[in-house]
Structures are given as structure tokens and as C-alpha cells.
Scaffold this active site. Structure first.
Site, short mmCIF file in Angstrom:
data_model
loop_
_atom_site.label_atom_id
_atom_site.label_comp_id
_atom_site.label_asym_id
_atom_site.label_seq_id
_atom_site.Cartn_x
_atom_site.Cartn_y
_atom_site.Cartn_z
N THR A 1 19.74 -94.55 -76.23
CA THR A 1 18.62 -94.01 -77.01
C THR A 1 18.71 -94.50 -78.45
O THR A 1 17.69 -94.80 -79.09
CB THR A 1 18.62 -92.47 -76.99
OG1 THR A 1 18.90 -92.03 -75.68
CG2 THR A 1 17.30 -91.90 -77.44
N CYS B 1 30.68 -84.38 -77.89
CA CYS B 1 30.95 -85.75 -78.32
C CYS B 1 32.41 -85.92 -78.73
O CYS B 1 33.04 -86.92 -78.45
CB CYS B 1 30.04 -86.11 -79.48
SG CYS B 1 30.17 -85.00 -80.88
N GLY C 1 22.94 -88.52 -80.47
CA GLY C 1 22.66 -88.67 -79.04
C GLY C 1 23.43 -89.85 -78.48
O GLY C 1 24.46 -90.26 -79.02
N GLU D 1 24.80 -90.56 -85.10
CA GLU D 1 25.98 -89.85 -84.61
C GLU D 1 25.95 -89.99 -83.09
O GLU D 1 25.17 -89.30 -82.42
CB GLU D 1 25.93 -88.37 -85.01
CG GLU D 1 25.99 -88.11 -86.51
CD GLU D 1 27.40 -88.28 -87.06
OE1 GLU D 1 28.35 -88.47 -86.28
OE2 GLU D 1 27.54 -88.25 -88.29
P1 NAD Z 1 20.07 -88.69 -75.54
O1 NAD Z 1 20.34 -89.94 -76.28
O2 NAD Z 1 19.62 -88.77 -74.13
O3 NAD Z 1 18.97 -87.79 -76.30
C1 NAD Z 1 19.09 -87.45 -77.66
C2 NAD Z 1 17.71 -87.11 -78.22
O4 NAD Z 1 16.91 -88.29 -78.25
C3 NAD Z 1 16.91 -86.09 -77.41
O5 NAD Z 1 16.23 -85.23 -78.28
C4 NAD Z 1 15.93 -86.96 -76.65
O6 NAD Z 1 14.77 -86.26 -76.25
C5 NAD Z 1 15.62 -88.01 -77.71
N1 NAD Z 1 15.05 -89.27 -77.22
C6 NAD Z 1 15.10 -89.82 -75.97
N2 NAD Z 1 14.49 -91.02 -75.96
C7 NAD Z 1 14.04 -91.25 -77.22
C8 NAD Z 1 13.34 -92.33 -77.84
N3 NAD Z 1 12.99 -93.42 -77.16
N4 NAD Z 1 13.06 -92.23 -79.17
C9 NAD Z 1 13.42 -91.13 -79.89
N5 NAD Z 1 14.07 -90.08 -79.34
C10 NAD Z 1 14.39 -90.13 -78.03
O7 NAD Z 1 21.42 -87.85 -75.65
P2 NAD Z 1 21.79 -86.47 -74.96
O8 NAD Z 1 21.98 -86.68 -73.48
O9 NAD Z 1 20.81 -85.45 -75.38
O10 NAD Z 1 23.20 -86.17 -75.66
C11 NAD Z 1 24.41 -86.68 -75.16
C12 NAD Z 1 24.97 -87.78 -76.04
O11 NAD Z 1 24.98 -87.36 -77.41
C13 NAD Z 1 26.42 -88.08 -75.70
O12 NAD Z 1 26.65 -89.47 -75.72
C14 NAD Z 1 27.19 -87.41 -76.84
O13 NAD Z 1 28.48 -87.94 -77.06
C15 NAD Z 1 26.27 -87.61 -77.98
N6 NAD Z 1 26.57 -86.65 -79.06
C16 NAD Z 1 27.07 -87.11 -80.24
C17 NAD Z 1 27.39 -86.22 -81.26
C18 NAD Z 1 27.97 -86.71 -82.59
O14 NAD Z 1 27.99 -85.93 -83.55
N7 NAD Z 1 28.44 -87.94 -82.69
C19 NAD Z 1 27.18 -84.86 -81.07
C20 NAD Z 1 26.68 -84.42 -79.85
C21 NAD Z 1 26.35 -85.33 -78.86
#
Ligand code: NAD
Length: 504
Positions: free
Chosen positions: A234, A287, A230, A252
Site C-alpha cells: 500500500t 508492527c 500500513g 511507518e
Molecule cells: P494496509 O497497508 O493494508 O492498510 C493501511 C491503510 O491503507 C488502511 O486504512 C487502508 O484502507 C489504506 N489503503 C489501502 N489501499 C490504499 C490506497 N491505494 N491508497 C491509500 N490508502 C490505502 O495495512 P494493514 O493491513 O491495515 O496494516 C498492517 C500493516 O501495517 C503491517 O505491515 C504492519 O506491520 C504495519 N504497521 C506498521 C506500524 C508502524 O508504526 N510502523 C504500526 C502498525 C502497523
């Protein structure tokens, strides 16, 4: 699951210990291509429900770990078959909740099956013991599972990003709880239920919920490993929660991938197609998308002309269920606003935004969260559209005057996820690639086309740590247990050896 009609309202539950769990209200999801259509809803858990899932995973761990590897593998191969045959039904559901084109959505189920099979095929290698039995004594280093794993995943490839954690964790003998994103909660729940139904209760659970549920799943004392994909903000909250119980993490995170085109590259159609798809798959919400392109200044005008003309054929914006469409709407209005503002800011600084591709006939762009893809030229490397992860259908192209300058700009980022080097001479491309600060550098491609089940993937710098894919991805779910009988502890050893340092 029986055959589903294309338009239907899905109603699902979180599940733990093989049974539905709830108590946290409902997440509803509308179709990003037509926001008047409610696609479905899923019941969330509250903090108590999250705790139930952890306890069930802990209770299931001993039996799952003790099961012979061949038994775990057999069940996971059956699960792979179930998921593989669900693509025709679940692909359209994922397209309707996420806005990703339907062919790519079906591909998620295919990838999930392939990933499960790959982990099964390589499990013996990852779990192999290392034994030394010599004059110094007997040492056995045995890889052991952690126990309960929590996986927290985003929305842009919900099943792929879940299975990259579920498959290695389970084959290695851990149990796992997945918390998907509220932005794409439906298809991933159905697909993971197909896997869970093949396994003993509690081995795989899926719970939905807000940050409080996520942090409970991280901080619970029975959780022994957390795999998070994510955003960086977060990740900091997740890291803080994990610190409370000294729980190890795989993170990741985001990326701002540079694509570095060397000065003598041939701008062929296929090269341009790979670069354009490398940016605009899933409307750029990936990502590891190419998010900044560096081109030699003397080739810049030629590049822009070729890019625009190839994109005109390749990028067809429209309803993701239409098989001709190659780019759908964005997954949220908030992210669309961020991208629109970044492009407007760049134009206000003197950049030029070139609208790319075409719109499929009959599509009303006002009905959903659509955004026309753009290439942004005449832009400085220091501009926010270059410096930030835009995570949407736009990409800046920046001119460079020397290869050294291009490498400096490519590395001038807080991120270091993926990257690419483009050159007709593959050896030279590999040489330049060694200078890039990233966890992955693709050669002459970018994004999905450059991935491999055997190639470890993950970030450096603020793109995170730990790896998915490959043997490194399996090893994330194993810790070593060393069993050691030194010779000096054997009957008859000299008393002087009783308290010596190793190696003396
Ligand atoms: P996000 O960080 O908003 O959410 C990711 C997950 O975390 C969701 O399931 C969300 O509900 C959960 N979450 C939110 N607050 C939390 C907390 N306080 N504690 C625990 N869990 C919590 O990210 P997003 O908008 O869903 O995804 C986009 C981001 O993810 C982009 O920055 C993207 O580059 C990254 N991403 C990285 C990869 C990789 O493999 N490196 C792959 C896909 C996406």
C-alpha cells in the site's frame, strides 16, 4: 456519548466540516470472536466526499493556524479529557470489532489522552523560533505548519496510530483528515469525533473509503503532507499518488523485529513474561512485535522449556471481553490463513511447532478467527517463517553459535523497524544494540513496554522513513521558513558586496 450497553449495533458516519458525509456505501464489521455477530457499520465517502473533506480542511487552516498556540492547546487539552473518560465505553466496542483484549483496548483511549497532553506540553519547544542577529545580518528561522495533512491508518491500534498523527499535526497548526482501516472503523470514529467536537469545523475530519478515496486524500493538490501507517504494498501506491503533487510523506511500515538474547542471560520469569508479551500482544498483529528470537545454541533447550512453561500461565486464549483473557482471535481470516501456512511450511521443512498457553473455559474456537499461539523451533534463519513478517501469533526461535553470527542474522532483513537486545549487563546490551540496523532497539523488553512518548519511533530500510513520538514526531508537522536580512543589503553597504557568495 451516553453509556452504551455491551452488545449493540453501532451505526456511524464519516464526518467532515463538522457534519456527517457519505455517499460511498457502508462498511460492516463483525466480531472476530463470534463472526455471527454484526458489531456495527459506518458510512463511507466517495471520491467527491473525500474532496469535500480536503476543501473543508483547507478552509479551516488559516483560522486554526492563526489561533494563538495557547488557544489551540486549551482546546486540545479539553479533547484529551473527553477521550480519557471514554475508555470504559469505547474499550469494549474496540474489543468487539478488532478482537484485541478489552484492557488493551481501554488503554488506547488512555494513550490517546496522554499523547495529546504530551504534544501540548512540548509544542512551545517545537515551535520556538531561532534568531541570529549579528554582524552578518538578521536571520529568523521560524517553524510553520504545512497546511492540510492526510493520515491513513491501519486497524491493529486504530486510535493510537491516528492520534500519533492528529496530536502533533493539530498542535503545530495543521488541519487533518484521518482515513481509518475498514477492519476496525468504529471506535476510532467515535473517539476522534470527541476530539473534533472540541475544535472548529473542518480542523479534524474522519472519512472512510476504499483505495480510490485514500489516493484522492493523498494526491489532492491542497494536501501538503501525508502520514501513512500500513503495509509496504500500500505504501508504494501511496508514494505514487503523493509523487503527483510532490507531497512529503511519513511512512511507518512493517517490521520483522529480531530479539537477540545474549548467551549468559538469566531466563527469569519476568524476563520471559516481557518477551512473551512482546510477541503475542494483539495476537502478534503489531508492527513492533518480537517476530524472530535468536538464542545461543548451548542455551536453546533450556530456553524452549522456560518459554513454554511461562507461556502456559501467561497466554489465555479466548473472548477479548473476558478480563482474564490475554490473547484474542485474529482480526481477519485472511491473516489467520497466512500465519497457518507459514507454520505448516516451517513444519514441512523439519521445524517443530510448540502450542502455547491455554484456552479459556467455555470458548468455542470455531466461532471466530482464533489461532492457538505457537513457538516454532528447529528452524533455519533462511526459512520463510523467519524471513517474512508473519503478523500473527507465532514466533520462530533460531540458534546462533557466536554473537557476530547473531548480529548478522538480526540485520539480514529487508525491514528495520524495532529490535531488542537482552542481557543482564545493561551497558553491554547498549553496546550490542549499536550494531543493530533498526529505528528502535529495546533493551531487555520488546514492543509496547519499551515505548516512550519521548523516544522517536520509526523505521529504516523498508520499514519506512520519518518518525512518530517525541520531538521528532512533532517536527514532522513543521517546515522551516527562514527570514533573512544580510548586512550587505542595508543602506550604505559597499557596492562590491551586492553579488557576493555567502561566507566571503
Ligand atoms: P494496509 O497497508 O493494508 O492498510 C493501511 C491503510 O491503507 C488502511 O486504512 C487502508 O484502507 C489504506 N489503503 C489501502 N489501499 C490504499 C490506497 N491505494 N491508497 C491509500 N490508502 C490505502 O495495512 P494493514 O493491513 O491495515 O496494516 C498492517 C500493516 O501495517 C503491517 O505491515 C504492519 O506491520 C504495519 N504497521 C506498521 C506500524 C508502524 O508504526 N510502523 C504500526 C502498525 C502497523
Amino acid at each position: 456519548m451516553s453509556s452504551l450497553p455491551e452488545h449493540f449495533l453501532v451505526e456511524l458516519s464519516s464526518f467532515a466540516d463538522g457534519a456527517p458525509v457519505g455517499g460511498g456505501g457502508w462498511i460492516e464489521r463483525v466480531n472476530p470472536a463470534d463472526v455471527s455477530e454484526l458489531v456495527g457499520r459506518v458510512e463511507q465517502v466517495d471520491v467527491e466526499g473525500a474532496t469535500v473533506a480536503v476543501e473543508a480542511a483547507h478552509a479551516a487552516f488559516l483560522e486554526w493556524r492563526r489561533m494563538p498556540l495557547s488557544g489551540r492547546c486549551e482546546l486540545l487539552l479539553e479533547a484529551a479529557d473527553s477521550v480519557a473518560s471514554s475508555g470504559e465505553e469505547l474499550g469494549p466496542l474496540l474489543a468487539r470489532e478488532l478482537g484485541k483484549v478489552v484492557g488493551d483496548c481501554r488503554g488506547e483511549m488512555g494513550f490517546a489522552a496522554a499523547c495529546l497532553r504530551w504534544c501540548v506540553e512540548h509544542a512551545e519547544q517545537a515551535l520556538a523560533e531561532h534568531v541570529i542577529d549579528d554582524d552578518a545580518g538578521r536571520l529568523i528561522v521560524t517553524p510553520v505548519p504545512y497546511g492540510v495533512v492526510t493520515a491513513i491508518v491501519p486497524w491493529n491500534a486504530p486510535l493510537i496510530l491516528s492520534i500519533l498523527k492528529v496530536a502533533p499535526a493539530l498542535v503545530c497548526g495543521n488541519t487533518i483528515i484521518v482515513k481509518p482501516s475498514p477492519i476496525a472503523p468504529l471506535a476510532v470514529t467515535v473517539a476522534l469525533k470527541l476530539v473534533a467536537d472540541r475544535l472548529p469545523p473542518g480542523v479534524l475530519s474522519v472519512v472512510h473509503g476504499g483505495p480510490d478515496v485514500g489516493e484522492t486524500l493523498v494526491a489532492h493538490e491542497l494536501v501538503r503532507k501525508v502520514a501513512f501507517t500500513g503495509g509496504g504494498v500500500t505504501a508504494i501506491a501511496v508514494g505514487r499518488a503523493a509523487a503527483a503533487t510532490i507531497t512529503p510523506l511519513v511512512l511507518e511500515l512493517g517490521g520483522n523485529d529480531p530479539a537477540l538474547l545474549l548467551g549468559d542471560l538469566n531466563f527469569t520469569d519476568s524476563m520471559m513474561q516481557r518477551l512473551i508479551f512482546g510477541t503475542f500482544l494483539t495476537s502478534g498483529q503489531v508492527c513492533m512485535a518480537a517476530k524472530r528470537i535468536y538464542v545461543a545454541r548451548h542455551r536453546l533447550d533450556e530456553f524452549i522449556d522456560r518459554y513454554i512453561s511461562v507461556a502456559a500461565e501467561l497466554l489465555i486464549l479466548g473472548n477479548p471481553l473476558d478480563p482474564q483473557v490475554t490473547i484474542g482471535p485474529m482480526a481477519s481470516p485472511q491473516q489467520r490463513t497466512i500465519v497457518e501456512e507459514l507454520v505448516a511450511d516451517a513444519v514441512a521443512r523439519g521445524a517443530v511447532a510448540h502450542c502455547l498457553g491455554t484456552v479459556a473455559s467455555g470458548v468455542d474456537l470455531e466461532s471466530g478467527w482464533y489461532l492457538r499461539p505457537t513457538l516454532v523451533s528447529a528452524v533455519e534463519h533462511s526459512s520463510p517463517i523467519v524471513q517474512r513478517e508473519q503478523f500473527g501469533p507465532t514466533v520462530p526461535v533460531v540458534a546462533y553459535d557466536s554473537l557476530d553470527e547473531a548480529i548478522l542474522m538480526a540485520n539480514d532483513s529487508e525491514f528495520g523497524l524495532a529490535s531488542s537486545v537482552w542481557c543482564d549487563d545493561e551497558d553491554r546490551a547498549f553496546e550490542v544494540a549499536r550494531s543493530i540496523e533498526a529505528g528502535m532497539t529495546f533493551i531487555n523488553c520488546h514492543n509496547r513496554a519499551g515505548m516512550s512518548l519521548r523516544a522517536p519511533f520509526g523505521g529504516v530500510k523498508q520499514s519506512g522513513f520519518g518518525r512518530e513520538f517525541g520531538l521528532a514526531g512533532l517536527s514532522e508537522y513543521l517546515q522551516s521558513h527562514a527570514l533573512h536580512a544580510p548586512t550587505m543589503a542595508r543602506p550604505g553597504a559597499a557596492p562590491s558586496a551586492a553579488n557576493s557568495y555567502p561566507g566571503q
